[in-house]
Motif scaffolding. Structure first.
Motif, PDB file in Angstrom:
ATOM      1  N   ASN A 164       0.801  -1.328   0.131  1.00 51.52           N
ATOM      2  CA  ASN A 164       0.052  -0.098   0.170  1.00 51.52           C
ATOM      3  C   ASN A 164       0.823   1.081  -0.115  1.00 51.52           C
ATOM      4  O   ASN A 164       0.742   2.197  -0.680  1.00 51.52           O
ATOM      5  N   TYR A 165       1.938   1.391   0.848  1.00 50.04           N
ATOM      6  CA  TYR A 165       2.703   2.483   0.997  1.00 50.04           C
ATOM      7  C   TYR A 165       3.494   2.718  -0.296  1.00 50.04           C
ATOM      8  O   TYR A 165       3.579   3.942  -0.866  1.00 50.04           O
ATOM      9  N   MET A 166       3.948   1.673  -0.702  1.00 48.62           N
ATOM     10  CA  MET A 166       4.855   1.527  -1.876  1.00 48.62           C
ATOM     11  C   MET A 166       3.914   2.027  -3.248  1.00 48.62           C
ATOM     12  O   MET A 166       4.465   2.936  -4.103  1.00 48.62           O
ATOM     13  N   TYR A 167       2.704   1.606  -3.239  1.00 49.20           N
ATOM     14  CA  TYR A 167       1.770   2.124  -4.249  1.00 49.20           C
ATOM     15  C   TYR A 167       1.600   3.652  -4.142  1.00 49.20           C
ATOM     16  O   TYR A 167       1.805   4.135  -5.468  1.00 49.20           O
ATOM     17  N   GLN A 168       1.633   4.187  -2.820  1.00 48.63           N
ATOM     18  CA  GLN A 168       1.710   5.678  -2.855  1.00 48.63           C
ATOM     19  C   GLN A 168       2.882   6.296  -3.583  1.00 48.63           C
ATOM     20  O   GLN A 168       2.926   7.295  -4.175  1.00 48.63           O
ATOM     21  N   PHE A 169       3.966   5.715  -2.987  1.00 51.03           N
ATOM     22  CA  PHE A 169       5.271   6.287  -3.298  1.00 51.03           C
ATOM     23  C   PHE A 169       5.167   6.007  -4.839  1.00 51.03           C
ATOM     24  O   PHE A 169       5.782   7.111  -5.728  1.00 51.03           O
ATOM     25  N   LYS A 170       4.871   4.921  -5.490  1.00 45.90           N
ATOM     26  CA  LYS A 170       5.244   4.875  -7.016  1.00 45.90           C
ATOM     27  C   LYS A 170       4.402   5.771  -7.536  1.00 45.90           C
ATOM     28  O   LYS A 170       4.673   6.546  -8.771  1.00 45.90           O
ATOM     29  N   GLY A 171       3.050   6.024  -7.004  1.00 47.55           N
ATOM     30  CA  GLY A 171       1.969   7.120  -7.722  1.00 47.55           C
ATOM     31  C   GLY A 171       2.667   8.334  -7.750  1.00 47.55           C
ATOM     32  O   GLY A 171       2.705   8.954  -8.924  1.00 47.55           O
TER      33      GLY A 171
END
Lengths: 990, 158
Positions: free
Chosen positions: B79-86
């Motif tokens: 989830n966190y990394m998804y945000q980071f990626k976004g």
């Protein structure tokens, strides 16, 4: 998941089918095979018993008859015997009376031995059964001497010895000659005779001895003895009185054997019988009188008849038997066997037919089962294909996307070439997979047709634009003509319609190297009329052929496969229309029926289809031959899909093809007529809406080929331009001059369109004709000169420009032509070609909510939207968005991130839609009271923002009520496409 | 002198910017971002980048902590990394984004070692990028806000 469910559903249907079969099997028409055998065996047993019964009943009847026959025969014989006997007895009786009358009552006696012998001999015929009669006198011992003296002989015993002294004697005094040997013998000396005598004189009746062998003949016989009384007896004399009155005894020997023999001789019967006569006085020891002691013959059946010979003491009976045993009754046997056979045959036939029915039924069941399985397998195959194609598509999209990205990076020319090749291959693979998927979908029955209003003409223009590059490159003329009778807007599936036409045109483009590809759309009935006309007016085309060596009245002058489809036919079709725009709308309103059957034909002058391959053109994966696919590529699935699609749309597809000349594919499609008012919305938002500013302009089309001229005219007419066709530049000039001579404002000429090949071939000095007009220097706006070309070389183009032509490249399309003419005539182009400014037009002043938990993303999205003039507000979560979107609000649209903590985009959208639907319902209530003053329904466009643009995500977006999606980060084109659906362009935005 | 200096600075800014692309730190999205910058929002790119840095620092901190926990909560990490990626894809931070993707793959494979290793690399990439961007913006501010983004420059990249 969906696929699994589909499969399990499919399994269920198969199971249900099987159950139906099982239940069907329970209600069979005939019992099963094993039961059938049991029934047959039972039937055989029944038959056997019945036949045996028949046999026995017949046999019994026969026996009964036989028995009756025996009885009647036996009784008859017994009765006759009795009669004969009694006749003889009567005669003996008569003799007795004779003796008594003439021997005792006459004195002296009138009878002596001689008289008696003579009399008896002469009356012997009366007594055929008696071997002889004799009279013995009763002599008491006291009278013996006197008697012996009187007769001169002594009384002898049976053994012919002088009789010993007894109480009384009964010597024979008279005898018939046949038995003269017994004279003087004492009858009392024989046991039998003595007893007979005693009984006879006591009873006064004839009595009989038991049977014995007669002295003379050795036949069995009996002796009859009759008493002769001396004086008249009193009424009812006692025994003693009888004995006292007895004078003598008359006796006769009955030859029973010859009696019976003679009797039987008289009665010859058809069934020989054995007759025995018995003396049954002593019932325990019957004495045989006639016949063998142990008689042969049929022992099973005998008849006993009583005989009454007049002697109450003695009892006789006659026993009759058949000589032969009863013959087996062949009649009964035959009948029984016959009946058995017949019933057996009937049973067997029944059994056979029943088992045949069984067999057929079983076969039928198994066939049906097989059929169900086969169908299931077929459906499963199609489903599998659909699934697999779908699954392949997803990663393929990834590959293509990556390749596209790769091509955007810095690549060396070799690398770029490789990557481009890979991309091209990937694209063709995707096309193939899509085709397979389509076919599989059609076969699986999953393909559903849309029914939306669409503009048929613009679809055709779109298709044309797809192939315009290639056709230009090849120098092939590509043209579309849509009859005016075809309504502008019809209801149907534009995608599928486009697919079919794209396929057909694609094929034509692929296989055509020179000449033309001509797409015509007519109403079905109109086409028929045209064809009828052409048969009447045939002959025109031939003359054309003879005049020009290589010239046909077609679009490009090349010969086509369908010779009916030439100018002759076409002429009538367009003659119906008229070349004027006004007629179009009128015609549309004429026909009020709901269905519009449209006939589309795609005509090319390509390589054609070899005759031997023509019958499998619509079979999937079949190209004309393997060399075709080598030369031209492709899978050959397209036509079969087209066929399926056309049939789904309620039409049929056919083709005429001549090798080396070309092919004409034509198909019919049924659409629904679309009501005008329903069309309104569609037309406004339609991107291909044509400008109306050309209405009322006049044009001259200079073209030697009437078909091509008609196509050009069609496009001009669509733009509202009135066109006149002339066949050469000279005539055009003449027309122009004429127009100029009758100067009038409403007949001004706006443009002259000249075909390139005409211009090249005529090679007239155009300036001479047209520049002359120019130089006259009138106030009239000079006509624009336009050169129509399929392909043009640079030198030609320069030459044309030098002369004053503007060149428009074919294939013509309405929108392209409109743009070209606008530029040429110098009208203001209302439409914005530039993407970003048109996006600005769409978004300017719109209030948009951006929902994203990621602030960077949020900021970027907001920035991007603001750049296009939108008024942006942001929300950092689904919940925040919900609170902002409490109705009523002023937002025009919402861009929603999908993946957010707490409440994701799907959920938020669902909530928003719920709120809206509640509000709409309330408003409906209000509306009813209000009379509909405010007819606004709440539906805010919600667009998903997502990084992974895969189909599944999009489907999910649409499911939960979103209206579309944009990829993240924003791309202008993508964004424009998504937004354009919802916002009408605001022309004043710039 | 003044103009010379400005010219020099401008060239330097252009070079810095070009090197960002050439070395693959940022991609086309960065250009898009620059295109969004206009008179109304003169420091849009810098603003976004600052936002990105703040956000990233926060996320890196959280992810660090999450990685220390036992057992590792991969769902959270994802989830966190998804945000980071976004956010990195929003500013066009190409290399960081690649690392994010890699991290998410490890995360989905539940490979702790891979995650940690990749995260280490990610942090390095991030730090480098941040440093480079800081320098770039520093120079750019000196040149003047209107000069930082221009169409001619972006076209030269293509």
């Amino acid at each position: 998941m969906g696929e699994k469910m589909m499969q399990s559903h499919h399994m269920v249907t198969v199971k249900v089918n099987e159950q139906q079969f099982n239940s069907k099997r329970k209600h069979r028409f005939v019992p099963s095979e094993s039961n059938l055998q049991k029934i047959f065996a039972f039937w055989i047993i029944c038959c056997t018993f019945f036949s045996i019964g028949v046999y026995f009943s017949m046999d019994t009847y026969q026996k009964e008859k036989r028995k009756e026959g025996l009885v009647s025969m036996c009784d008859q014989r017994a009765r006759m015997l009795q009669d004969q006997f009694s006749v003889s007895v009567n005669h003996v009786h008569a003799l007795a009376i004779l003796v008594s009358t003439f021997h005792y009552e006459k004195n002296p006696s009138a009878i002596d031995q001689k008289t008696f012998a003579e009399y008896t001999a002469r009356t012997a015929f009366e007594r055929p059964l008696l071997s002889g009669v004799a009279y013995a006198e009763r002599v008491l011992d006291s009278e013996r001497e006197e008697f012996e003296r009187e007769h001169g002989w002594t009384i002898k015993t049976m053994e012919r010895e002088p009789s010993p002294i007894r109480d009384e004697y009964s010597p024979v005094i008279f005898s018939q000659e046949t038995v003269s040997y017994i004279e003087s013998l004492d009858m009392m000396s024989g046991e039998e005779d003595r007893e007979n005598i005693l009984r006879a004189r006591a009873s006064g009746k004839a009595v009989l001895t038991s049977p014995f062998r007669l002295l003379g003949s050795h036949h069995l016989g009996v002796v009859l003895t009759f008493p002769v009384y001396r004086s008249k007896l009193p009424q009812n004399p006692t025994e003693h009185e009888r004995v006292e009155a007895t004078a003598g005894y008359l006796g006769g020997a009955f030859d029973v054997e010859s009696l019976v023999e003679c009797l039987l001789g008289q009665l010859a019967a058809n069934h020989p019988i054995i007759v025995n006569v018995y003396d049954v006085t002593n019932s325990s020891d019957p004495l045989i009188m006639y016949g063998h002691q142990n008689p042969s013959g049929d022992p099973s059946l005998k008849r006993v008849s009583k005989l009454d010979f007049g002697d109450p003491f003695r009892k006789h009976e006659m026993i009759c038997r058949y000589l032969h045993e009863a013959p087996i009754s062949w009649g009964a046997v035959t009948t029984a066997v016959f009946i058995f056979t017949i019933f057996l045959l009937i049973g067997y036939t029944g059994y056979k037919s029943a088992s045949h029915i069984n067999k057929v039924e079983n076969d039928f069941n198994s066939m049906q089962e097989l059929m169900v399985r086969a169908e299931a397998a077929d459906v499963a195959k199609s489903q599998f294909l659909a699934t697999v194609s779908h699954e392949i598509r997803t990663p393929m999209n990834g590959i293509l996307g990556m390749l596209a990205l790769l091509l955007d990076t810095d690549l060396s020319s070799t690398q770029r070439d490789y990557a481009q090749t890979a991309q091209a291959c990937g694209k063709s693979l995707i096309t193939l997979i899509n085709e397979v998927l389509d076919r599989a979908k059609i076969e699986a029955g999953k393909l559903e047709l849309e029914a939306v209003p669409f503009d048929l003409r613009s679809i055709l223009d779109d298709v044309l634009s797809l192939f315009s590059d290639e056709s230009r490159r090849k120098g092939v003329e590509l043209a579309v003509f849509v009859s005016d009778k075809v309504p502008e807007i019809v209801m149907g599936d534009p995608g599928r319609f486009r697919q079919v036409i794209t396929n057909l045109v694609g094929n034509s483009v692929k296989f055509t190297e020179h000449g033309h590809i001509f797409v015509q759309v007519h109403l079905d009935e109109q086409k028929k009329d045209g064809a009828k006309n052409s048969t009447c007016l045939n002959g025109g085309s031939e003359s054309v052929i003879s005049s020009g060596a290589f010239h046909y009245e077609t679009l490009s002058g090349y010969e086509t496969a369908d010779s009916h489809n030439t100018w002759d036919t076409f002429k009538h079709v367009i003659a119906d229309n008229g070349l004027y725009y006004e007629s179009a709308t009128k015609v549309v309103n004429d026909d009020l029926s709901r269905n519009v059957t449209v006939m589309v034909s795609v005509e090319d002058t390509g390589i054609g289809i070899p005759l031997k391959a023509q019958d499998r053109v619509f079979t999937p994966f079949m190209q004309a031959d393997s060399s075709t696919s080598r030369n031209y590529g492709g899978t050959g699935i397209g036509l079969s899909i087209s066929k399926c699609l056309v049939e789904l749309m309620g039409g049929h597809i056919s083709f005429i093809s001549r090798p080396e000349i070309g092919s004409t594919f034509s198909f019919t499609v049924s659409f629904l007529r679309c009501e005008k008012h329903a069309v309104g919305d569609l037309k406004k938002s339609h991107s291909d809406d044509l400008p109306a500013s050309f209405k009322g302009l006049n044009a001259i089309v200079v073209d030697g080929k009437p078909v091509r001229a008609a196509v050009t005219g069609y496009y001009l007419k669509r733009l509202g331009i009135q066109a006149e066709v002339v066949s050469s530049i000279k005539r055009a000039a003449a027309t122009v001059g004429r127009n100029r001579s009758v100067v009038s404002n409403d007949m001004k000429l706006d443009m002259i369109l000249v075909e390139k090949d005409l211009w090249i071939s005529e090679d007239v000095d155009l300036s001479l004709h047209f520049h002359g007009i120019k130089q006259n220097g009138h106030v009239y706006k000079l006509p624009k000169m336009i050169l129509l070309a399929t392909n043009i070389t640079n030198t030609e183009e320069e030459k044309a420009k030098a002369v004053g032509f503007s060149v428009i490249m074919k294939p013509l399309r309405a929108s392209m032509m409109a743009a070209f003419l606008m530029q040429l005539i110098g009208m203001e182009n209302e439409r914005q070609g530039n993407g970003s400014s048109s996006l600005r037009g769409l978004l300017c002043g719109k209030k948009i909510l951006v929902v994203d938990d990621n602030r960077v993303n949020r900021r970027v999205a907001a920035g991007a939207l603001k750049k296009f003039g939108a008024d942006v507000e942001c929300a950092e979560s689904g919940k925040a968005a919900l609170s902002l979107l409490q109705l009523p609000h002023t937002f025009d649209a919402c861009f929603m991130d999908i993946q957010m903590p707490e409440m994701d985009g799907f959920e938020a959208t669902r909530r928003i839609r719920e709120l809206e639907s509640i509000a709409n319902e309330q408003q409906n209530g209000v509306l009813n009271c209000d009379g509909g003053t405010k007819r606004h329904r709440w539906h805010m466009p919600i667009l998903a923002m997502t990084a992974d643009v895969i189909l599944a995500t999009l489907e999910k977006c649409l499911q939960c009520g979103m209206d579309g999606y944009v990829s993240k980060p924003f791309e202008e084109k993508n964004l424009y496409q998504a937004v354009a659906k919802f916002f009408e362009s605001n022309p004043n935005s710039d | 002198m003044e103009t010379n200096n400005i010219h020099h600075l401008r060239r330097q800014v252009a070079n810095l910017r070009q090197s960002l692309f050439d070395q693959g730190y940022v991609d086309e999205q960065f250009i898009e971002l620059e295109e969004l910058q206009d008179d109304a929002t003169p420091n849009f790119v810098e603003e976004v980048v600052t936002l990105f840095c703040k956000d990233s620092a926060r996320l890196i901190h959280i992810i660090d902590q999450t990685l220390e926990n036992h057992p590792v909560d991969f769902a959270k990490l994802d989830n966190y990394m998804y945000q980071f990626k976004g956010s990195s894809s929003s500013i066009g931070a190409k290399k960081v984004k690649t690392k994010c993707t890699q991290f998410m793959e490890y995360c989905r494979a539940e490979n702790v070692e891979g995650c940690k290793r990749t995260f280490q690399q990610l942090k390095e990439e991030y730090t480098t990028l941040r440093r480079k961007l800081e320098i770039y913006f520093q120079y750019a501010r000196q040149v003047g806000p209107t000069e930082t983004a221009s169409c001619t420059q972006s076209k030269s990249v293509n």
